[in-house]
Design an enzyme around this catalytic site. Structure first.
Site, PDB file in Angstrom:
ATOM      1  N   GLY A 245      -3.263 -11.208  15.396  1.00 19.10           N
ATOM      2  CA  GLY A 245      -4.556 -10.586  15.650  1.00 19.10           C
ATOM      3  C   GLY A 245      -4.623  -9.535  16.731  1.00 19.10           C
ATOM      4  O   GLY A 245      -5.634  -8.832  16.847  1.00 19.10           O
ATOM      5  N   GLU A 287       1.747 -15.316  15.050  1.00 16.53           N
ATOM      6  CA  GLU A 287       1.776 -14.712  13.709  1.00 16.53           C
ATOM      7  C   GLU A 287       1.361 -13.238  13.750  1.00 16.53           C
ATOM      8  O   GLU A 287       0.441 -12.826  13.049  1.00 16.53           O
ATOM      9  CB  GLU A 287       0.803 -15.461  12.776  1.00 16.53           C
ATOM     10  CG  GLU A 287       1.015 -16.952  12.665  1.00 16.53           C
ATOM     11  CD  GLU A 287      -0.116 -17.662  11.899  1.00 16.53           C
ATOM     12  OE1 GLU A 287      -1.146 -17.026  11.563  1.00 16.53           O
ATOM     13  OE2 GLU A 287       0.039 -18.863  11.638  1.00 16.53           O
ATOM     14  N   GLY A 289       1.150  -9.268  13.084  1.00 15.84           N
ATOM     15  CA  GLY A 289       1.509  -8.307  12.041  1.00 15.84           C
ATOM     16  C   GLY A 289       1.283  -6.904  12.561  1.00 15.84           C
ATOM     17  O   GLY A 289       2.212  -6.179  12.930  1.00 15.84           O
ATOM     18  N   ARG A 290       0.002  -6.532  12.652  1.00 18.07           N
ATOM     19  CA  ARG A 290      -0.386  -5.176  13.046  1.00 18.07           C
ATOM     20  C   ARG A 290       0.259  -4.734  14.355  1.00 18.07           C
ATOM     21  O   ARG A 290       0.725  -3.603  14.468  1.00 18.07           O
ATOM     22  CB  ARG A 290      -1.919  -5.130  13.182  1.00 18.07           C
ATOM     23  CG  ARG A 290      -2.495  -3.734  13.277  1.00 18.07           C
ATOM     24  CD  ARG A 290      -3.996  -3.789  13.608  1.00 18.07           C
ATOM     25  NE  ARG A 290      -4.724  -4.706  12.762  1.00 18.07           N
ATOM     26  CZ  ARG A 290      -5.322  -4.379  11.617  1.00 18.07           C
ATOM     27  NH1 ARG A 290      -5.304  -3.136  11.192  1.00 18.07           N
ATOM     28  NH2 ARG A 290      -5.958  -5.296  10.911  1.00 18.07           N
ATOM     29  N   ARG A 326      -7.246   1.548   3.779  1.00 14.28           N
ATOM     30  CA  ARG A 326      -8.076   1.086   4.898  1.00 14.28           C
ATOM     31  C   ARG A 326      -9.335   1.921   5.129  1.00 14.28           C
ATOM     32  O   ARG A 326     -10.392   1.347   5.377  1.00 14.28           O
ATOM     33  CB  ARG A 326      -7.233   0.981   6.182  1.00 14.28           C
ATOM     34  CG  ARG A 326      -6.070  -0.018   6.059  1.00 14.28           C
ATOM     35  CD  ARG A 326      -5.322  -0.224   7.362  1.00 14.28           C
ATOM     36  NE  ARG A 326      -6.158  -0.897   8.329  1.00 14.28           N
ATOM     37  CZ  ARG A 326      -6.787  -0.319   9.337  1.00 14.28           C
ATOM     38  NH1 ARG A 326      -6.641   0.970   9.554  1.00 14.28           N
ATOM     39  NH2 ARG A 326      -7.557  -1.010  10.123  1.00 14.28           N
ATOM     40  N   TYR A 330     -12.504  -0.426   4.864  1.00  9.78           N
ATOM     41  CA  TYR A 330     -13.139  -0.837   6.125  1.00  9.78           C
ATOM     42  C   TYR A 330     -13.755   0.326   6.878  1.00  9.78           C
ATOM     43  O   TYR A 330     -14.101   0.162   8.048  1.00  9.78           O
ATOM     44  CB  TYR A 330     -12.102  -1.429   7.095  1.00  9.78           C
ATOM     45  CG  TYR A 330     -11.116  -2.423   6.587  1.00  9.78           C
ATOM     46  CD1 TYR A 330     -11.527  -3.678   6.131  1.00  9.78           C
ATOM     47  CD2 TYR A 330      -9.748  -2.158   6.625  1.00  9.78           C
ATOM     48  CE1 TYR A 330     -10.603  -4.624   5.718  1.00  9.78           C
ATOM     49  CE2 TYR A 330      -8.814  -3.094   6.214  1.00  9.78           C
ATOM     50  CZ  TYR A 330      -9.248  -4.314   5.763  1.00  9.78           C
ATOM     51  OH  TYR A 330      -8.329  -5.247   5.374  1.00  9.78           O
ATOM     52  N   CYS A 356     -10.324   9.780  -8.387  1.00  5.16           N
ATOM     53  CA  CYS A 356     -11.690  10.011  -8.851  1.00  5.16           C
ATOM     54  C   CYS A 356     -12.652   8.948  -8.330  1.00  5.16           C
ATOM     55  O   CYS A 356     -13.158   8.113  -9.073  1.00  5.16           O
ATOM     56  CB  CYS A 356     -11.698  10.060 -10.374  1.00  5.16           C
ATOM     57  SG  CYS A 356     -10.553  11.301 -10.979  1.00  5.16           S
ATOM     58  N   GLU A 357     -12.890   8.956  -7.042  1.00  9.05           N
ATOM     59  CA  GLU A 357     -13.843   8.069  -6.364  1.00  9.05           C
ATOM     60  C   GLU A 357     -14.343   8.822  -5.138  1.00  9.05           C
ATOM     61  O   GLU A 357     -13.541   9.414  -4.415  1.00  9.05           O
ATOM     62  CB  GLU A 357     -13.152   6.795  -5.839  1.00  9.05           C
ATOM     63  CG  GLU A 357     -12.522   5.894  -6.855  1.00  9.05           C
ATOM     64  CD  GLU A 357     -13.524   5.010  -7.576  1.00  9.05           C
ATOM     65  OE1 GLU A 357     -14.676   4.894  -7.111  1.00  9.05           O
ATOM     66  OE2 GLU A 357     -13.143   4.447  -8.612  1.00  9.05           O
ATOM     67  N   TYR A 384      -0.718  -2.727   6.882  1.00 10.16           N
ATOM     68  CA  TYR A 384      -1.756  -2.754   5.839  1.00 10.16           C
ATOM     69  C   TYR A 384      -1.906  -1.386   5.183  1.00 10.16           C
ATOM     70  O   TYR A 384      -2.993  -0.980   4.786  1.00 10.16           O
ATOM     71  CB  TYR A 384      -3.093  -3.282   6.407  1.00 10.16           C
ATOM     72  CG  TYR A 384      -2.909  -4.605   7.117  1.00 10.16           C
ATOM     73  CD1 TYR A 384      -2.670  -5.756   6.368  1.00 10.16           C
ATOM     74  CD2 TYR A 384      -2.897  -4.707   8.502  1.00 10.16           C
ATOM     75  CE1 TYR A 384      -2.445  -6.975   7.009  1.00 10.16           C
ATOM     76  CE2 TYR A 384      -2.670  -5.915   9.147  1.00 10.16           C
ATOM     77  CZ  TYR A 384      -2.449  -7.045   8.395  1.00 10.16           C
ATOM     78  OH  TYR A 384      -2.215  -8.247   9.012  1.00 10.16           O
TER      79      TYR A 384
HETATM   80  C1  LIG Z   1      -3.102 -11.393   8.298  1.00 13.07           C
HETATM   81  C2  LIG Z   1      -2.748 -12.606   9.065  1.00 13.07           C
HETATM   82  C3  LIG Z   1      -2.034 -12.511  10.264  1.00 13.07           C
HETATM   83  C4  LIG Z   1      -1.654 -11.193  10.906  1.00 13.07           C
HETATM   84  O1  LIG Z   1      -2.746 -10.605  11.541  1.00 13.07           O
HETATM   85  P1  LIG Z   1      -2.555  -9.277  12.432  1.00 13.07           P
HETATM   86  O2  LIG Z   1      -3.936  -8.938  12.848  1.00 13.07           O
HETATM   87  O3  LIG Z   1      -1.931  -8.255  11.578  1.00 13.07           O
HETATM   88  O4  LIG Z   1      -1.695  -9.649  13.599  1.00 13.07           O
HETATM   89  C5  LIG Z   1      -1.667 -13.681  10.891  1.00 13.07           C
HETATM   90  N1  LIG Z   1      -1.991 -14.904  10.373  1.00 13.07           N
HETATM   91  C6  LIG Z   1      -2.685 -15.025   9.230  1.00 13.07           C
HETATM   92  C7  LIG Z   1      -2.999 -16.369   8.716  1.00 13.07           C
HETATM   93  C8  LIG Z   1      -3.094 -13.889   8.540  1.00 13.07           C
HETATM   94  O5  LIG Z   1      -3.795 -14.020   7.414  1.00 13.07           O
END
Ligand SMILES: *Cc1c(COP(=O)(O)O)cnc(C)c1O
Length: 428
Positions: A245, A287, A289-290, A326, A330, A356-357, A384
């Protein structure tokens, strides 16, 4: 340090001009910086080491595969010792194909199928993050059929406000994710007596693109409270998974530094363990990602046409919402930079794609000096981006290139139209 910067008036990825990449591989193309990826992963790994958690048994970064699942990205992170957070059986197969260790894999998601559970059990993954009582029951059944015990965490919804976009906020009680904090104890009690379930941890993930770590530390306090209650009842919790997150800079955003966040998190955990558990350690899982891949990638695109109407100027580029979803989904803001710095005729443009949107836009009201054929970089597109792309309008997905110093490696070929309908059949 940004790994995308101008040298002699030309935007580079590391030491390679983006114009050279466009010439070699065409556009649109996702371009990733290997150095940026490694640096972002190291921010987590180094903070874990600094706070006395040097091994995977003490702290494990489980990179969120859905943010960018290219095999080269996964392989690079696996070689750094990364674990993986997956949300489908397909993502598990990717992790395996990239050389990832299934014993460092955690499986999140609200809708795991029987087949996905079987696949994950057969590879002895580290943990299932269970998101409902119904899933727990099914997992117990499936594990029983295979003669296994499934290791689980319950994904608890701590009901804290992550103060982010509603589509990427997941920790409030009205979200579909996880089990309500007040129901967690009862579900843990039932899990503890299921024959084919082994309770091993607790999990939460409250949202994405968080700029401040206060909501995460608030969530941690709720998890700590629950762990103590569970341990008083004899249900031992071996790991605490705080989710991902942490946000990145899209538009003058100032996200908390990963090292600072982890410092505060570990300090709280250490104080709690010293006070309540005689200093006995608990493993901590992340966990992200971003924050690992988001600023390690740009989407390179070429201006096809300029259209000047009385009210607006449009730059019609060869990337579209099917490549980078994105903005349409969003209203996300991505920086846009011309690859050549020297343009003179500055105007205010909406940067739009050929789909075409009306929702097919990548950036709005940007001051840019453009001519037909110019190259643009859509910034912060590493997370993403490619993973949310589609074939809408029968557009093949972009190529993906990873830059390492002055070398470019094609890590996914551009899709060709014939591949897009190869699985389709005419009626007999
Ligand atoms: C998407 C997701 C993440 C990664 O979130 P980021 O904001 O990209 O760090 C971690 N855990 C779960 C369960 C997710 O669905």
């Amino acid at each position: 340090m940004s790994h995308f910067s101008y040298r002699n008036g030309v935007l580079h990825a590391e030491s390679l001009a983006l114009s050279e990449i466009a010439q070699r591989f065409g556009t649109p193309t996702y371009v990733y910086s290997k150095a940026a990826l490694l640096e972002n992963f190291a921010a987590y790994a180094d903070a874990c080491k600094k706070h006395g958690r040097a091994t995977a048994e003490n702290a494990l970064v489980c990179y969120s595969v859905k943010s960018n699942s290219n095999l080269a990205v996964l392989n690079l992170l696996a070689k750094q010792g990364s674990g993986f957070d997956i949300v489908s059986g397909g993502e598990l197969l990717r992790v395996l194909a990239a050389g990832g260790d299934p014993r460092k894999v955690i499986f999140s998601g609200v809708g795991k199928s029987r087949e996905e559970m079987q696949l994950a059990l057969s590879h002895d993954i580290l943990c299932f993050n269970v998101e409902s009582a119904a899933e727990l029951k099914r997992l117990n059944d499936v594990a029983g059929e295979l003669g296994k015990r499934a290791p689980i965490s319950l994904r608890v919804n701590p009901n804290v406000d992550a103060k982010t976009h509603p589509y990427i906020s997941t920790g409030l009680k009205e979200n579909k994710f996880g089990v309500a904090f007040d129901e967690a104890l009862a579900i843990y009690r039932s899990a503890a007596i299921l024959p084919h379930i082994a309770v091993v941890g607790i999990d939460c993930h409250i949202g994405s693109q968080l700029l401040d770590d206060a909501p995460l530390l608030e969530a941690l306090d709720k998890l700590i409270e629950l762990i103590d209650t569970l341990e008083d009842e004899g249900i031992a919790i071996h790991h605490l998974d705080i989710g991902g997150g942490i946000g990145i800079n899209y538009n003058d955003d100032q996200p908390v530094a990963v090292g600072d966040y982890l410092g505060r998190l570990f300090a709280r955990i250490d104080a709690w363990r010293a006070a309540r558990h005689a200093g006995k350690a608990i493993a901590v899982l992340f966990e992200p990602g971003r924050s690992i891949v988001g600023n390690a990638g740009v989407l390179l695109t070429e201006v096809q046409y300029l259209k000047h109407s009385p009210d607006k100027n449009f730059a019609i580029v060869d990337a579209a919402m099917n490549d980078l979803m994105r903005p349409a989904m969003y209203e996300a803001w991505h920086g846009v930079q011309t690859v050549k710095q020297d343009g003179a005729d500055v105007r205010t443009y909406d940067v739009v794609g050929p789909v075409c949107e009306s929702g097919d836009w990548l950036a709005r009201a940007r001051e840019l000096a453009l001519a037909e054929g110019d190259l643009l970089a859509i910034l912060s597109a590493g997370a993403y981006g490619m993973t949310m792309s589609s074939n809408y309008n029968t557009r093949g997905r972009s190529a993906e290139v990873m830059v390492d110093g002055d070398q470019a490696h094609l890590v996914r070929e551009r899709e060709q139209a014939a591949q897009l309908f190869a699985l389709e059949k005419l009626l007999p």
